[in-house]
Scaffold this active site. Structure first.
Site, PDB file in Angstrom:
ATOM      1  N   ARG A  80      -0.119 -11.028 -40.046  1.00  0.00           N
ATOM      2  CA  ARG A  80      -1.310 -11.318 -39.244  1.00  0.00           C
ATOM      3  C   ARG A  80      -1.859 -10.068 -38.553  1.00  0.00           C
ATOM      4  O   ARG A  80      -1.098  -9.171 -38.190  1.00  0.00           O
ATOM      5  CB  ARG A  80      -0.976 -12.379 -38.193  1.00  0.00           C
ATOM      6  CG  ARG A  80      -0.680 -13.746 -38.788  1.00  0.00           C
ATOM      7  CD  ARG A  80      -0.168 -14.741 -37.748  1.00  0.00           C
ATOM      8  NE  ARG A  80      -0.018 -16.063 -38.333  1.00  0.00           N
ATOM      9  CZ  ARG A  80       1.049 -16.457 -39.043  1.00  0.00           C
ATOM     10  NH1 ARG A  80       2.066 -15.621 -39.225  1.00  0.00           N
ATOM     11  NH2 ARG A  80       1.105 -17.667 -39.551  1.00  0.00           N
ATOM     12  N   HIS A 105      -2.584 -12.236 -44.210  1.00  0.00           N
ATOM     13  CA  HIS A 105      -2.263 -11.895 -45.606  1.00  0.00           C
ATOM     14  C   HIS A 105      -3.479 -11.446 -46.417  1.00  0.00           C
ATOM     15  O   HIS A 105      -3.618 -11.808 -47.590  1.00  0.00           O
ATOM     16  CB  HIS A 105      -1.604 -13.083 -46.292  1.00  0.00           C
ATOM     17  CG  HIS A 105      -0.189 -13.361 -45.838  1.00  0.00           C
ATOM     18  ND1 HIS A 105       0.654 -12.377 -45.383  1.00  0.00           N
ATOM     19  CD2 HIS A 105       0.518 -14.538 -45.780  1.00  0.00           C
ATOM     20  CE1 HIS A 105       1.820 -12.925 -45.073  1.00  0.00           C
ATOM     21  NE2 HIS A 105       1.760 -14.222 -45.293  1.00  0.00           N
ATOM     22  N   HIS A 175       5.429 -12.646 -51.799  1.00  0.00           N
ATOM     23  CA  HIS A 175       5.600 -13.838 -50.962  1.00  0.00           C
ATOM     24  C   HIS A 175       6.306 -14.960 -51.727  1.00  0.00           C
ATOM     25  O   HIS A 175       5.948 -16.127 -51.598  1.00  0.00           O
ATOM     26  CB  HIS A 175       4.234 -14.300 -50.455  1.00  0.00           C
ATOM     27  CG  HIS A 175       4.265 -15.074 -49.172  1.00  0.00           C
ATOM     28  ND1 HIS A 175       4.585 -16.420 -49.133  1.00  0.00           N
ATOM     29  CD2 HIS A 175       4.024 -14.701 -47.893  1.00  0.00           C
ATOM     30  CE1 HIS A 175       4.515 -16.838 -47.887  1.00  0.00           C
ATOM     31  NE2 HIS A 175       4.185 -15.821 -47.104  1.00  0.00           N
ATOM     32  N   SER A 176       7.314 -14.617 -52.526  1.00  0.00           N
ATOM     33  CA  SER A 176       8.079 -15.649 -53.231  1.00  0.00           C
ATOM     34  C   SER A 176       8.913 -16.476 -52.256  1.00  0.00           C
ATOM     35  O   SER A 176       9.469 -15.948 -51.288  1.00  0.00           O
ATOM     36  CB  SER A 176       9.003 -15.009 -54.269  1.00  0.00           C
ATOM     37  OG  SER A 176       8.267 -14.524 -55.366  1.00  0.00           O
ATOM     38  N   TYR A 177       8.983 -17.770 -52.553  1.00  0.00           N
ATOM     39  CA  TYR A 177       9.846 -18.688 -51.810  1.00  0.00           C
ATOM     40  C   TYR A 177      11.101 -18.892 -52.652  1.00  0.00           C
ATOM     41  O   TYR A 177      11.049 -19.483 -53.735  1.00  0.00           O
ATOM     42  CB  TYR A 177       9.169 -20.033 -51.611  1.00  0.00           C
ATOM     43  CG  TYR A 177       7.989 -20.060 -50.667  1.00  0.00           C
ATOM     44  CD1 TYR A 177       8.106 -20.660 -49.407  1.00  0.00           C
ATOM     45  CD2 TYR A 177       6.757 -19.531 -51.028  1.00  0.00           C
ATOM     46  CE1 TYR A 177       7.018 -20.719 -48.544  1.00  0.00           C
ATOM     47  CE2 TYR A 177       5.671 -19.584 -50.172  1.00  0.00           C
ATOM     48  CZ  TYR A 177       5.809 -20.178 -48.925  1.00  0.00           C
ATOM     49  OH  TYR A 177       4.721 -20.246 -48.074  1.00  0.00           O
ATOM     50  N   ASP A 248      10.092 -17.479 -38.654  1.00  0.00           N
ATOM     51  CA  ASP A 248       8.898 -16.871 -39.238  1.00  0.00           C
ATOM     52  C   ASP A 248       8.718 -15.529 -38.542  1.00  0.00           C
ATOM     53  O   ASP A 248       7.638 -15.200 -38.062  1.00  0.00           O
ATOM     54  CB  ASP A 248       7.674 -17.766 -39.041  1.00  0.00           C
ATOM     55  CG  ASP A 248       6.495 -17.352 -39.931  1.00  0.00           C
ATOM     56  OD1 ASP A 248       6.643 -16.363 -40.678  1.00  0.00           O
ATOM     57  OD2 ASP A 248       5.444 -18.009 -39.874  1.00  0.00           O
ATOM     58  N   GLU A 309      10.071 -11.309 -46.888  1.00  0.00           N
ATOM     59  CA  GLU A 309       8.906 -10.462 -47.109  1.00  0.00           C
ATOM     60  C   GLU A 309       9.176  -9.047 -46.580  1.00  0.00           C
ATOM     61  O   GLU A 309       9.115  -8.807 -45.383  1.00  0.00           O
ATOM     62  CB  GLU A 309       7.691 -11.078 -46.417  1.00  0.00           C
ATOM     63  CG  GLU A 309       7.406 -12.515 -46.836  1.00  0.00           C
ATOM     64  CD  GLU A 309       6.532 -13.243 -45.834  1.00  0.00           C
ATOM     65  OE1 GLU A 309       5.444 -12.727 -45.492  1.00  0.00           O
ATOM     66  OE2 GLU A 309       6.946 -14.331 -45.372  1.00  0.00           O
TER      67      GLU A 309
END
Length: 349
Positions: A80, A105, A175-177, A248, A309
């Site tokens: 952000r 992003h 940004h893979s989960y 986060d 990340e």
């Protein structure tokens, strides 16, 4: 090593392709040139069962409609930016407030929502994109390159590089989960994480860093010893509650390329070690995944995946004591992150 290209569809008469990279042992990674999105990573568990360990979709339409930055490269600035604006050399630049009132992003049509040029390599694929001056409000014509490569040691290597013709901001990440259970059989709450990090960034109500680097000791943010993700979800620490009961948060790394990030799933036996030359990793435990929609027929829900990340610190432009994310004209941006998949009992060198 094999690289297989397939046509996935079209966006505005531009073709979108998928690229499946396979090593000699069957380890494979699939990515597409829309957003450089990683759609699948196929990894064996302790019994040899090969399954997918990232959240993804099977159709291009679903990725176009996705709002979770699923598997994508995000930028120009990952994370952000407070108020959706910043100042460089006396000029104020206004960005999209796509996470009102902040910028997130890279904006509404960031790197994750564009078609990249792609070139096959012997062991991977090279993606390139020209982000033009003024795109999403950022200054400068920025040439970006992202390379995905596989090794025969079950490693996915990501190399990012860029140059600009005008001073701008830049920090990108993938940004893979991840979900090491395999094919999303379980959520990630019983996954464990170990980090070489003694500090994390405190966040305000808008998830923007306050500037305070908080010590992890005696908090649910202490991953210097292995800790289950569920401790953050169950925690009453104000910072865990703030982000939707979990994590986060940016963690400042004490080490680079020294097994500094280790994610494990005790039940499947899978382990993921992440090494980077970035100063931080944002650990996002999927607290905001919506309880609607699905990932390959598995219903979406909180904690179904965890993002790791690797990047510079969010909102760094507004915090002079953070490492700079300003990229000057003629300066070369270059950063590497390695994802090594194995089993918990394996000794990862």
């Amino acid at each position: 090593m094999k690289v297989i290209q397939e046509n996935l569809g079209q966006i505005n008469n531009q073709s979108v392709f998928s690229y499946t990279l396979k090593n000699d042992d069957g380890f494979e990674v699939t990515a597409i040139n829309y957003g450089c999105i990683i759609t699948k990573i196929m990894v064996p568990d302790k019994s040899g069962q090969v399954e997918n360990v990232v959240l993804g979709h099977d159709t291009l339409k679903e990725y176009i409609e996705d709002s979770s930055f699923l598997g994508a490269v995000v930028g120009r600035v990952a994370g952000r930016i407070k108020g959706g604006s910043f100042e460089l050399d006396g000029t104020t630049y206004t960005l999209a407030q796509n996470n009102h009132p902040n910028h997130l992003h890279g904006g509404i049509k960031g790197f994750n929502k564009v078609i990249w040029d792609a070139e096959l390599m012997n062991d991977g694929v090279r993606f390139t994109y020209l982000s033009k001056d003024g795109e999403e409000g950022y200054p400068g014509n920025l040439s970006v390159e992202v390379i995905y490569r596989l090794t025969n040691d079950h490693e996915l290597l990501i190399h990012y590089s860029a140059q600009t013709d005008q001073k701008t901001l830049l920090t990108v990440t993938n940004h893979s989960y991840f979900n090491l259970s395999g094919n999303l059989k379980r959520d990630v709450l019983n996954h464990t994480l170990t980090l070489k990090s003694n500090q994390y960034l405190e966040l305000d109500q808008g998830f923007i860093p306050t500037g305070h680097m908080a010590d992890v000791e005696n908090t649910p943010f202490d991953f210097t010893s292995e800790r289950a993700i569920k401790t953050g979800a169950e925690s009453e620490h104000p910072q865990n509650i703030l982000v939707g009961n979990g994590y986060d948060h940016p963690f400042l790394l004490n080490a680079n390329h020294e097994n500094e990030i280790v994610l494990q799933d005790p039940e499947s036996g899978r382990a993921l070690t992440v090494e980077t030359d970035e100063p931080a990793v944002i650990v996002y435990s999927g607290n905001s995944l919506a309880p609607e929609g699905a990932f390959r027929e598995v219903p979406s829900r909180k904690y179904l995946g965890i993002c790791l990340e690797t990047q510079a610190l969010p909102d760094a432009i507004h915090h002079p004591h953070f490492p700079s994310i300003v990229l000057d004209k003629g300066q070369q941006y270059a950063t590497h992150t390695k994802y090594k998949f194995g089993l918990i009992e394996d000794k990862i060198d």
